[in-house]
Design a protein around this motif. Structure first.
Motif, PDB file in Angstrom:
ATOM      1  N   LEU A  15      39.684  29.191  28.132  1.00 41.05           N
ATOM      2  CA  LEU A  15      39.922  30.582  28.499  1.00 41.05           C
ATOM      3  C   LEU A  15      38.628  31.380  28.416  1.00 41.05           C
ATOM      4  N   LEU A  16      38.301  32.093  29.509  1.00 36.77           N
ATOM      5  CA  LEU A  16      37.159  32.997  29.571  1.00 36.77           C
ATOM      6  C   LEU A  16      37.677  34.358  30.004  1.00 36.77           C
ATOM      7  N   ALA A  17      37.464  35.383  29.202  1.00 36.67           N
ATOM      8  CA  ALA A  17      37.905  36.732  29.531  1.00 36.67           C
ATOM      9  C   ALA A  17      36.677  37.561  29.911  1.00 36.67           C
ATOM     10  N   VAL A  18      36.743  38.243  31.052  1.00 40.66           N
ATOM     11  CA  VAL A  18      35.577  38.922  31.619  1.00 40.66           C
ATOM     12  C   VAL A  18      35.879  40.392  31.877  1.00 40.66           C
ATOM     13  N   SER A  19      34.961  41.269  31.437  1.00 42.26           N
ATOM     14  CA  SER A  19      35.053  42.688  31.781  1.00 42.26           C
ATOM     15  C   SER A  19      33.654  43.215  32.062  1.00 42.26           C
ATOM     16  N   THR A  20      33.578  44.438  32.553  1.00 40.71           N
ATOM     17  CA  THR A  20      32.287  45.069  32.824  1.00 40.71           C
ATOM     18  C   THR A  20      31.748  45.802  31.592  1.00 40.71           C
ATOM     19  N   ASP A  21      32.372  45.616  30.448  1.00 37.79           N
ATOM     20  CA  ASP A  21      31.892  46.212  29.204  1.00 37.79           C
ATOM     21  C   ASP A  21      30.586  45.555  28.762  1.00 37.79           C
ATOM     22  N   ALA A  22      29.807  46.284  27.980  1.00 36.57           N
ATOM     23  CA  ALA A  22      28.574  45.743  27.398  1.00 36.57           C
ATOM     24  C   ALA A  22      28.901  44.724  26.307  1.00 36.57           C
ATOM     25  N   ASP A  69      30.231  41.301  32.154  1.00 30.48           N
ATOM     26  CA  ASP A  69      29.810  41.421  33.554  1.00 30.48           C
ATOM     27  C   ASP A  69      29.173  42.803  33.754  1.00 30.48           C
ATOM     28  N   PHE A  70      28.433  43.228  32.729  1.00 24.34           N
ATOM     29  CA  PHE A  70      27.880  44.583  32.693  1.00 24.34           C
ATOM     30  C   PHE A  70      26.739  44.788  33.688  1.00 24.34           C
ATOM     31  N   TRP A  71      25.804  43.802  33.740  1.00 27.42           N
ATOM     32  CA  TRP A  71      24.660  43.992  34.626  1.00 27.42           C
ATOM     33  C   TRP A  71      24.210  42.678  35.231  1.00 27.42           C
ATOM     34  N   PRO A  72      23.965  42.615  36.540  1.00 26.37           N
ATOM     35  CA  PRO A  72      24.241  43.677  37.493  1.00 26.37           C
ATOM     36  C   PRO A  72      25.727  44.029  37.467  1.00 26.37           C
ATOM     37  N   HIS A  73      25.996  45.299  37.374  1.00 24.48           N
ATOM     38  CA  HIS A  73      27.331  45.794  37.052  1.00 24.48           C
ATOM     39  C   HIS A  73      28.415  45.252  37.995  1.00 24.48           C
ATOM     40  N   GLY A  74      29.330  44.465  37.404  1.00 26.58           N
ATOM     41  CA  GLY A  74      30.487  43.959  38.139  1.00 26.58           C
ATOM     42  C   GLY A  74      30.189  42.906  39.186  1.00 26.58           C
ATOM     43  N   GLU A  75      29.040  42.281  39.120  1.00 21.29           N
ATOM     44  CA  GLU A  75      28.665  41.295  40.133  1.00 21.29           C
ATOM     45  C   GLU A  75      29.659  40.136  40.233  1.00 21.29           C
ATOM     46  N   VAL A  76      30.117  39.628  39.095  1.00 23.08           N
ATOM     47  CA  VAL A  76      31.056  38.500  39.115  1.00 23.08           C
ATOM     48  C   VAL A  76      32.439  38.970  39.555  1.00 23.08           C
ATOM     49  N   ALA A  77      32.890  40.111  39.040  1.00 25.20           N
ATOM     50  CA  ALA A  77      34.180  40.660  39.483  1.00 25.20           C
ATOM     51  C   ALA A  77      34.163  40.882  40.990  1.00 25.20           C
ATOM     52  N   ARG A  78      33.054  41.359  41.522  1.00 26.74           N
ATOM     53  CA  ARG A  78      32.926  41.569  42.973  1.00 26.74           C
ATOM     54  C   ARG A  78      33.044  40.235  43.711  1.00 26.74           C
ATOM     55  N   ALA A  79      32.388  39.185  43.198  1.00 26.28           N
ATOM     56  CA  ALA A  79      32.428  37.866  43.836  1.00 26.28           C
ATOM     57  C   ALA A  79      33.849  37.305  43.886  1.00 26.28           C
ATOM     58  N   TYR A  80      34.667  37.660  42.890  1.00 28.94           N
ATOM     59  CA  TYR A  80      36.059  37.201  42.844  1.00 28.94           C
ATOM     60  C   TYR A  80      37.008  38.178  43.549  1.00 28.94           C
ATOM     61  N   GLY A  81      36.466  39.278  44.057  1.00 31.12           N
ATOM     62  CA  GLY A  81      37.281  40.242  44.795  1.00 31.12           C
ATOM     63  C   GLY A  81      38.119  41.143  43.927  1.00 31.12           C
ATOM     64  N   VAL A  82      37.727  41.326  42.659  1.00 28.07           N
ATOM     65  CA  VAL A  82      38.544  42.129  41.748  1.00 28.07           C
ATOM     66  C   VAL A  82      37.791  43.315  41.138  1.00 28.07           C
ATOM     67  N   LEU A  83      36.680  43.729  41.754  1.00 29.29           N
ATOM     68  CA  LEU A  83      35.970  44.895  41.235  1.00 29.29           C
ATOM     69  C   LEU A  83      36.537  46.150  41.886  1.00 29.29           C
ATOM     70  N   ASP A  84      36.966  47.088  41.072  1.00 33.44           N
ATOM     71  CA  ASP A  84      37.370  48.408  41.550  1.00 33.44           C
ATOM     72  C   ASP A  84      36.073  49.188  41.748  1.00 33.44           C
ATOM     73  N   GLU A  85      35.596  49.208  42.967  1.00 33.78           N
ATOM     74  CA  GLU A  85      34.300  49.813  43.280  1.00 33.78           C
ATOM     75  C   GLU A  85      34.264  51.300  42.951  1.00 33.78           C
ATOM     76  N   ASP A  86      35.372  51.995  43.136  1.00 33.36           N
ATOM     77  CA  ASP A  86      35.398  53.437  42.890  1.00 33.36           C
ATOM     78  C   ASP A  86      35.286  53.780  41.415  1.00 33.36           C
ATOM     79  N   ASN A  87      35.839  52.909  40.558  1.00 31.66           N
ATOM     80  CA  ASN A  87      35.864  53.195  39.125  1.00 31.66           C
ATOM     81  C   ASN A  87      34.938  52.310  38.301  1.00 31.66           C
ATOM     82  N   GLY A  88      34.331  51.294  38.920  1.00 33.83           N
ATOM     83  CA  GLY A  88      33.337  50.472  38.243  1.00 33.83           C
ATOM     84  C   GLY A  88      33.857  49.522  37.194  1.00 33.83           C
ATOM     85  N   HIS A  89      35.111  49.082  37.338  1.00 35.93           N
ATOM     86  CA  HIS A  89      35.650  48.114  36.380  1.00 35.93           C
ATOM     87  C   HIS A  89      36.432  47.035  37.119  1.00 35.93           C
ATOM     88  N   ALA A  90      36.695  45.956  36.394  1.00 27.12           N
ATOM     89  CA  ALA A  90      37.460  44.855  36.977  1.00 27.12           C
ATOM     90  C   ALA A  90      38.943  45.210  37.016  1.00 27.12           C
TER      91      ALA A  90
END
Length: 151
Positions: free
Chosen positions: A66-73, A93-114
């Motif tokens: 299990l790997l849990a990922v967020s854009t938190d520091a 997934d803090f920097w580059p901010h949300g890069e991995v979440a974006r690759a998986y299609g789960v980054l909320d671009e407007d709010n900057g979180h997964a």
């Protein structure tokens, strides 16, 4: 675009709560569940990850890491992991901010979180099951159990 079963899982390297890089490609040969969540210390996220913590034996007996990922520091994740006693990796997934979440299609671009997206990846690096829930909607532990039974 969110990834779906049958898609290859995008590779990534993210730091854990100790700053140690975790590289998905290094985990080939084992099944991995990548769980994206919006924020450490938030109510729904804490409830979801505590439920995973309390049922970790389901994942371990199925041979799933299990790997849990967020854009938190990293520092926030470390404090949260210590507070809640999570025995699995929290990755930043803090920097580059949300890069991995974006690759998986789960980054909320407007709010900057997964978003609440989960991806079960087989030993060959292929997504075998996935779910993405809208904001505020918890994932169901029974759905995880059903996915584990299929791998």
């Amino acid at each position: 675009m969110t990834l779906t079963p049958g898609d290859p899982a995008p590779d990534f390297t993210l730091p854990d709560t100790h700053g140690t890089p975790v590289h998905l490609a290094d985990l080939r040969g084992e099944n991995v569940l990548v769980v994206f969540y919006p924020f450490a210390f938030s109510g729904t996220c804490t409830g979801e990850l505590c439920e995973l913590r309390d049922n970790i034996e389901d994942f371990e007996s199925a041979g799933v890491r299990l790997l849990a990922v967020s854009t938190d520091a990293v520092f926030s994740l470390k404090a949260w992991q210590q507070q809640e006693g999570f025995g699995f990796d929290l990755l930043s997934d803090f920097w580059p901010h949300g890069e991995v979440a974006r690759a998986y299609g789960v980054l909320d671009e407007d709010n900057g979180h997964a978003l609440r997206g989960s991806f079960l990846i087989d030993a060959d690096g292929v997504i075998r099951w996935s779910v993405v829930n809208p904001r505020g909607q918890r994932r169901d532990i029974e759905a995880y159990r059903a996915a584990l039974a299929e791998i």
